[in-house]
Design a protein around this motif. Structure first.
Motif, mmCIF file in Angstrom:
data_model
loop_
_atom_site.group_PDB
_atom_site.id
_atom_site.type_symbol
_atom_site.label_atom_id
_atom_site.label_comp_id
_atom_site.label_asym_id
_atom_site.label_seq_id
_atom_site.Cartn_x
_atom_site.Cartn_y
_atom_site.Cartn_z
ATOM 1 N N UNK A 1 0.839 -1.208 0.000
ATOM 2 C CA UNK A 1 0.000 0.000 0.000
ATOM 3 C C UNK A 1 0.870 1.254 0.000
ATOM 4 N N UNK A 2 1.928 1.262 0.800
ATOM 5 C CA UNK A 2 2.836 2.408 0.822
ATOM 6 C C UNK A 2 3.488 2.629 -0.539
ATOM 7 N N UNK A 3 3.883 1.552 -1.200
ATOM 8 C CA UNK A 3 4.506 1.681 -2.511
ATOM 9 C C UNK A 3 3.522 2.241 -3.536
ATOM 10 N N UNK A 4 2.298 1.751 -3.522
ATOM 11 C CA UNK A 4 1.286 2.241 -4.467
ATOM 12 C C UNK A 4 0.978 3.711 -4.201
ATOM 13 N N UNK A 5 0.825 4.085 -2.940
ATOM 14 C CA UNK A 5 0.576 5.493 -2.605
ATOM 15 C C UNK A 5 1.729 6.380 -3.062
ATOM 16 N N UNK B 1 0.808 9.399 -5.675
ATOM 17 C CA UNK B 1 1.004 10.794 -5.270
ATOM 18 C C UNK B 1 2.405 11.209 -5.711
ATOM 19 N N UNK B 2 2.487 12.135 -6.645
ATOM 20 C CA UNK B 2 3.751 12.474 -7.294
ATOM 21 C C UNK B 2 4.835 12.923 -6.315
ATOM 22 N N UNK C 1 8.336 7.514 -0.763
ATOM 23 C CA UNK C 1 7.511 6.547 -0.050
ATOM 24 C C UNK C 1 7.400 5.245 -0.846
ATOM 25 N N UNK C 2 7.333 5.362 -2.164
ATOM 26 C CA UNK C 2 7.288 4.171 -3.010
ATOM 27 C C UNK C 2 8.574 3.373 -2.883
ATOM 28 N N UNK D 1 11.016 -2.319 1.781
ATOM 29 C CA UNK D 1 10.477 -3.046 2.924
ATOM 30 C C UNK D 1 9.683 -4.276 2.490
ATOM 31 N N UNK D 2 8.961 -4.167 1.383
ATOM 32 C CA UNK D 2 8.210 -5.309 0.859
ATOM 33 C C UNK D 2 9.163 -6.445 0.508
ATOM 34 N N UNK D 3 10.213 -6.119 -0.223
ATOM 35 C CA UNK D 3 11.175 -7.149 -0.626
ATOM 36 C C UNK D 3 11.900 -7.740 0.581
#
Length: 51
Positions: free
Chosen positions: A14-18, A22-23, A28-29, A35-37
């Motif tokens: 969710x953080x990556x998508x946000x 948001x440009x 954050x992406x 962190x996901x990986x």
């Protein structure tokens, strides 16, 4: 333990998508992807070790 890893993966995703949507939040992406990986790798290693 598997539930915790799954929840963390969803949060990081969710953080990556946000961050991409948001440009101004590209950083954050990047953090979300890293962190996901990291969480996915940690989950795979802990599952393979039998803990």
């Amino acid at each position: 333990m598997l539930t915790l890893i799954a929840i963390l993966l969803v949060i990081w995703l969710v953080l990556a998508v946000l961050g991409f949507v948001i440009k101004g939040l590209f950083w954050l992406a990047i953090i979300g992807i890293v962190l996901f990986l990291g969480t996915a790798a940690w989950g795979a290693i802990s599952r393979n070790s039998g803990s």
